[in-house]
Design a protein around this motif. Structure first.
Motif, PDB file in Angstrom:
ATOM      1  N   ALA B 210       0.827  -1.198   0.000  1.00 51.01           N
ATOM      2  CA  ALA B 210       0.000   0.000   0.000  1.00 51.01           C
ATOM      3  C   ALA B 210       0.866   1.255   0.000  1.00 51.01           C
ATOM      4  N   ALA B 211       1.978   1.213   0.744  1.00 51.53           N
ATOM      5  CA  ALA B 211       2.877   2.365   0.770  1.00 51.53           C
ATOM      6  C   ALA B 211       3.526   2.560  -0.593  1.00 51.53           C
ATOM      7  N   ALA B 212       3.987   1.465  -1.211  1.00 54.91           N
ATOM      8  CA  ALA B 212       4.674   1.567  -2.502  1.00 54.91           C
ATOM      9  C   ALA B 212       3.740   2.099  -3.578  1.00 54.91           C
ATOM     10  N   ARG B 213       2.472   1.716  -3.519  1.00 50.56           N
ATOM     11  CA  ARG B 213       1.507   2.149  -4.537  1.00 50.56           C
ATOM     12  C   ARG B 213       1.415   3.674  -4.611  1.00 50.56           C
ATOM     13  N   GLN B 214       1.640   4.325  -3.446  1.00 49.49           N
ATOM     14  CA  GLN B 214       1.518   5.784  -3.396  1.00 49.49           C
ATOM     15  C   GLN B 214       2.565   6.493  -4.260  1.00 49.49           C
ATOM     16  N   TRP B 215       3.720   5.859  -4.442  1.00 47.63           N
ATOM     17  CA  TRP B 215       4.842   6.576  -5.047  1.00 47.63           C
ATOM     18  C   TRP B 215       5.012   6.339  -6.522  1.00 47.63           C
ATOM     19  N   THR B 216       4.312   5.375  -7.089  1.00 48.87           N
ATOM     20  CA  THR B 216       4.572   5.057  -8.496  1.00 48.87           C
ATOM     21  C   THR B 216       3.304   4.642  -9.213  1.00 48.87           C
ATOM     22  N   SER B 220       5.999  -2.644 -12.112  1.00 51.23           N
ATOM     23  CA  SER B 220       7.327  -3.198 -11.825  1.00 51.23           C
ATOM     24  C   SER B 220       7.996  -2.409 -10.701  1.00 51.23           C
ATOM     25  N   ILE B 221       7.906  -1.091 -10.780  1.00 50.52           N
ATOM     26  CA  ILE B 221       8.533  -0.264  -9.745  1.00 50.52           C
ATOM     27  C   ILE B 221       7.822  -0.455  -8.416  1.00 50.52           C
ATOM     28  N   MET B 222       6.489  -0.564  -8.480  1.00 48.27           N
ATOM     29  CA  MET B 222       5.736  -0.752  -7.244  1.00 48.27           C
ATOM     30  C   MET B 222       6.168  -2.038  -6.542  1.00 48.27           C
ATOM     31  N   VAL B 223       6.325  -3.104  -7.299  1.00 49.09           N
ATOM     32  CA  VAL B 223       6.687  -4.393  -6.702  1.00 49.09           C
ATOM     33  C   VAL B 223       8.076  -4.308  -6.069  1.00 49.09           C
ATOM     34  N   ILE B 224       9.008  -3.700  -6.792  1.00 51.30           N
ATOM     35  CA  ILE B 224      10.373  -3.571  -6.265  1.00 51.30           C
ATOM     36  C   ILE B 224      10.381  -2.687  -5.019  1.00 51.30           C
ATOM     37  N   ALA B 226       7.913  -2.101  -2.985  1.00 52.63           N
ATOM     38  CA  ALA B 226       7.264  -2.793  -1.862  1.00 52.63           C
ATOM     39  C   ALA B 226       8.248  -3.745  -1.201  1.00 52.63           C
ATOM     40  N   GLY B 227       9.032  -4.447  -2.033  1.00 47.49           N
ATOM     41  CA  GLY B 227      10.061  -5.329  -1.484  1.00 47.49           C
ATOM     42  C   GLY B 227      11.068  -4.540  -0.664  1.00 47.49           C
ATOM     43  N   ALA B 228      11.471  -3.376  -1.198  1.00 41.50           N
ATOM     44  CA  ALA B 228      12.459  -2.554  -0.501  1.00 41.50           C
ATOM     45  C   ALA B 228      11.905  -2.033   0.823  1.00 41.50           C
ATOM     46  N   VAL B 260       5.970   4.081   7.610  1.00 37.12           N
ATOM     47  CA  VAL B 260       6.269   4.375   6.203  1.00 37.12           C
ATOM     48  C   VAL B 260       4.973   4.593   5.431  1.00 37.12           C
ATOM     49  N   LEU B 261       3.976   3.771   5.735  1.00 37.43           N
ATOM     50  CA  LEU B 261       2.694   3.892   5.042  1.00 37.43           C
ATOM     51  C   LEU B 261       2.048   5.249   5.317  1.00 37.43           C
ATOM     52  N   VAL B 262       2.048   5.665   6.575  1.00 39.12           N
ATOM     53  CA  VAL B 262       1.419   6.942   6.922  1.00 39.12           C
ATOM     54  C   VAL B 262       2.104   8.084   6.180  1.00 39.12           C
ATOM     55  N   VAL B 263       3.443   8.076   6.191  1.00 42.00           N
ATOM     56  CA  VAL B 263       4.180   9.105   5.466  1.00 42.00           C
ATOM     57  C   VAL B 263       3.805   9.077   3.981  1.00 42.00           C
ATOM     58  N   SER B 264       3.716   7.866   3.413  1.00 40.60           N
ATOM     59  CA  SER B 264       3.398   7.738   1.988  1.00 40.60           C
ATOM     60  C   SER B 264       1.997   8.259   1.683  1.00 40.60           C
ATOM     61  N   LEU B 265       1.054   7.940   2.545  1.00 40.73           N
ATOM     62  CA  LEU B 265      -0.324   8.379   2.304  1.00 40.73           C
ATOM     63  C   LEU B 265      -0.420   9.895   2.339  1.00 40.73           C
ATOM     64  N   LEU B 266       0.383  10.514   3.220  1.00 40.18           N
ATOM     65  CA  LEU B 266       0.299  11.966   3.356  1.00 40.18           C
ATOM     66  C   LEU B 266       1.124  12.698   2.314  1.00 40.18           C
ATOM     67  N   PHE B 267       2.378  12.251   2.119  1.00 44.54           N
ATOM     68  CA  PHE B 267       3.313  13.104   1.402  1.00 44.54           C
ATOM     69  C   PHE B 267       3.674  12.668  -0.008  1.00 44.54           C
ATOM     70  N   ALA B 268       3.244  11.484  -0.454  1.00 43.88           N
ATOM     71  CA  ALA B 268       3.632  11.054  -1.798  1.00 43.88           C
ATOM     72  C   ALA B 268       3.133  12.068  -2.824  1.00 43.88           C
ATOM     73  N   PRO B 269       3.969  12.418  -3.806  1.00 45.58           N
ATOM     74  CA  PRO B 269       3.497  13.352  -4.827  1.00 45.58           C
ATOM     75  C   PRO B 269       2.349  12.718  -5.605  1.00 45.58           C
ATOM     76  N   GLU B 270       1.491  13.506  -6.154  1.00 38.57           N
ATOM     77  CA  GLU B 270       0.328  13.045  -6.915  1.00 38.57           C
ATOM     78  C   GLU B 270      -0.736  12.389  -6.044  1.00 38.57           C
ATOM     79  N   ARG B 271      -0.433  11.258  -5.413  1.00 34.22           N
ATOM     80  CA  ARG B 271      -1.458  10.535  -4.666  1.00 34.22           C
ATOM     81  C   ARG B 271      -1.545  10.950  -3.205  1.00 34.22           C
ATOM     82  N   GLY B 272      -0.528  11.648  -2.687  1.00 27.24           N
ATOM     83  CA  GLY B 272      -0.519  12.026  -1.285  1.00 27.24           C
ATOM     84  C   GLY B 272      -1.662  12.972  -0.948  1.00 27.24           C
ATOM     85  N   LEU B 273      -2.250  12.772   0.246  1.00 26.41           N
ATOM     86  CA  LEU B 273      -3.377  13.605   0.665  1.00 26.41           C
ATOM     87  C   LEU B 273      -2.986  15.067   0.752  1.00 26.41           C
TER      88      LEU B 273
END
Lengths: 275, 383
Positions: B210-216, B220-224, B226-228, B260-273
């Motif tokens: 869920a966190a990775a989805r916010q950034w890309t 392929s990038i999302m899967v990598i 998420a692993g990271a 990490v998820l909370v930060v991603s939900l708030l601050f990710a560009p484009e999808r961040g709240l």
């Protein structure tokens, strides 16, 4: 890739009589979902090289007929042949355009990637797509005037653009027969026009299109052959002779609820052959 | 670094990476709950394996977990297919029935002679400190197998995750591929049981995804990613639990990835709240400010005195806006020196006048274009 062997369409009769096998042949088809019949005893042969509309009220089994042709639902009885053979042997001859709502458009992928999926059948298992494949996909996007959006995220597309992406993906399959589930549903006027142009181009190249269609107003403008369906086959033939008031009345006017109730009663009582 | 910490660290990272990758597919296919059910379903498997073999060796216990997890997922599949029960309900049923059975068995084992030393309760919340080299080898092998399968069939998994119907029309054995994905998920769950435990397992699958989805916007990038994120959370969680005294590893890992998820939900560009809200506000404020300047300009133009004061009620009346609301927009204009503020009245300064003229000019050009080229009706204010 198979299109080269198709003869040029001349007149309606010549196609029907000379093209050999019908594009789609449905024999004795009954489909039931959980003891609820959806299609009853359908027998129809659809000629090659035509734009064919499947028309009927909600719940008439239009989508189910397409899905049965694609092997996505199993018939209770009967069979469907594509150019004279079961679908499993004709996969590469058939392109499919599912309903737009059937997927999640927030999936993380781009327009060009979705179109490339139409090439997977040719690319084969576990292989990667080559540069040529991407070129083909781009050319298909160009045909629906979407080339400039190739790298757009699919979550940013409008409804009409989503529909065009699905059409481009089907074009990438380079099929002889295209099965489309409501390609005109909920699109803007510009997209409607673009789809129409595309259908006519496909017919010009001898391809066959079978599309579920909802808008009775446009049937005779967009299509030249029609299948009227309401659980059973009401009529099938060229639009000029088949798309008549009388047949439409049989399809829609026969009070759908009464009709399906009667069918239900017949089915549950397992009486003698219906009708 | 102590031997134990080294083991805990390695185990947590391996689990995080493989959980993140497999979890991405579960997340996108809306099967987050399935992962949870599989994890809970594994518990009775562990208990039954212990009762049958009487050993605490990890391999038979994990095989038991695997069998129970697969049984649980097949159960869900059949319930959905053959009854009218929907998937969410089926998942809930399987989760609670299997978990309940697991707890009953666990209690019985604890009461058996020597049962107290069975150590089975570690499968509830995980106990990474008990990981030994043998466990790590097993984790590495299973994790690697899962990752290799995902990498090899990436194209196919992408297709069936996005549009299974289309995949089927192309002739892909969609149902079997879906089962394969589910089996891989079960394997990762089993791998993670000792570290995180059945209760929190789902978090290691879904949270990084869920966190990775916010950034890309690329799978392929999302899967990598998420692993990271999973691997990093594992490492940080393991170290944190080792340094502070007696903090449990599994819950720490989950807390880190949730952060990490909370930060991603708030601050990710484009999808961040946060950015979305900020963008909305920016556009709204700009439109309102330009309207304010335009209104003042037009009122002044009509009265013939461009530098005259305009009363605030008359301005508010133009667009039906509240006083406070308007003052909020006036303030930055005053600060920028575009508007001069009197008592309850305003007027345009010289630079304000120039800016207002620019806005009005743009607006009028646009009006002319719309009305002459697109035959739209004129704005009633411009008439």
């Amino acid at each position: 890739m198979n299109g080269s062997s198709v003869t040029e369409p001349v007149g309606a009769e010549s196609i029907y009589t000379h093209a050999g096998e019908p594009a789609l042949e449905v024999h004795d088809l009954t489909v039931a979902y959980r003891s609820q019949p959806v299609l009853w005893d359908i027998d129809v042969a659809l000629p090659e090289g035509r734009l064919i509309a499947i028309v009927g009220p909600n719940g008439a089994g239009k989508s189910t007929l397409l899905k049965a042709a694609l092997g996505l639902v199993k018939p209770t009885t009967g069979w469907i042949k594509v150019f004279g053979a079961p679908y499993t042997q004709r996969r590469s001859w058939v392109g499919y355009v599912p309903q737009r709502e059937s997927v999640d458009w927030d999936f993380p992928t781009s327009v060009i990637d979705v179109v490339c999926m139409g090439l997977y059948g040719r690319v084969g298992w576990l292989r990667r797509l080559s540069r040529e494949h991407r070129e083909i996909a781009r050319a298909c996007l160009d045909k629906v005037n979407m080339a400039h959006l190739a790298h757009r995220q699919i979550s940013q597309l409008s409804g009409g653009q989503q529909q065009r992406v699905f059409l481009a993906r089907a074009l990438a399959e380079d099929a002889r027969l295209y099965l489309m589930d409501e390609p005109f549903a909920g699109v803007d006027a510009a997209t409607e026009h673009a789809i129409l142009m595309l259908l006519q181009e496909l017919r010009g190249r001898g391809r066959t299109v079978v599309a579920v269609h909802h808008d009775l107003q446009t049937v005779s403008d967009y299509f030249d052959y029609v299948v009227l369906l309401n659980m059973r086959l009401i009529a099938a033939g060229p639009v000029s002779t088949t798309f008549t008031q009388e047949n439409l009345h049989k399809t829609y006017g026969g009070r759908l609820t009464v009709l399906s109730k009667a069918a239900d009663a017949l089915f549950t009582q397992k009486e003698t052959e219906p009708e | 670094m102590t031997y134990t910490l080294q083991n805990v660290l390695l185990g947590s990272i391996m689990l995080g990476v493989s959980g993140g990758v497999l979890g991405s597919f579960a997340f996108l296919r809306r099967q987050s709950l399935l992962g949870d059910a599989l994890a809970h379903a594994a518990l009775p498997g562990v208990c039954i394996a212990y009762i049958l073999t009487g050993t605490k060796a990890p391999l038979p216990l994990l095989l038991g977990a695997l069998a129970a997890g697969v049984t649980g997922s097949l159960f869900i599949l059949f319930v959905v297919r053959w009854t009218k029960i929907k998937e969410d309900a089926a998942i809930g049923i399987v989760l609670s029935v299997f978990f309940g059975l697991g707890i009953v068995l666990l209690t019985r084992i604890q009461k058996m002679t020597g049962g107290n030393q069975s150590g089975l309760d570690k499968y509830l919340f995980g106990q990474a400190a008990t990981l030994v080299e043998e466990d790590l080898k097993l984790m590495a092998i299973l994790g690697a197998v899962a990752l290799i399968i995902v990498a090899a069939g990436f194209k196919e998994f992408k297709l069936i995750s996005f549009d299974p119907g289309f995949g089927q029309s192309l002739g892909y054995p969609v149902r079997r591929l879906e089962i394969l994905l589910t089996c891989l998920l079960v394997i990762i769950v089993v791998v993670g049981l000792q570290t995180v435990g059945v209760v929190l397992m789902v978090a290691t699958l879904i949270t990084p995804a869920a966190a990775a989805r916010q950034w890309t916007e690329r799978l392929s990038i999302m899967v990598i990613l998420a692993g990271a994120i999973g691997g990093l959370s594992g490492a940080v969680g393991a170290v944190a639990s080792a340094t502070a005294e007696r903090l449990p590893t599994g819950p720490m890992i989950v807390l880190v990835s949730s952060a990490v998820l909370v930060v991603s939900l708030l601050f990710a560009p484009e999808r961040g709240l946060l950015w979305a809200r900020l963008r909305d506000h920016k556009v709204r404020d700009r439109i309102r400010r330009e309207n304010l300047l335009k209104d003042m300009f037009l009122m002044a133009e009509r009265s013939g005195e461009t530098g005259a004061f305009v009363s605030s009620p008359s301005l508010m009346g133009l667009r039906g806006r509240g006083h406070r609301d308007m003052i909020e927009n006036v303030r930055p204009l005053v600060r920028d020196g575009l508007i001069e503020r009197g008592t309850d009245e305003f007027r345009l300064t010289e630079s304000g006048l120039a800016e207002a003229e620019r806005v009005v000019r743009n607006h009028r050009l646009w009006e002319v274009y719309l009305s002459s080229n697109l035959a739209l009706p004129l704005d009633h204010r411009a008439q």
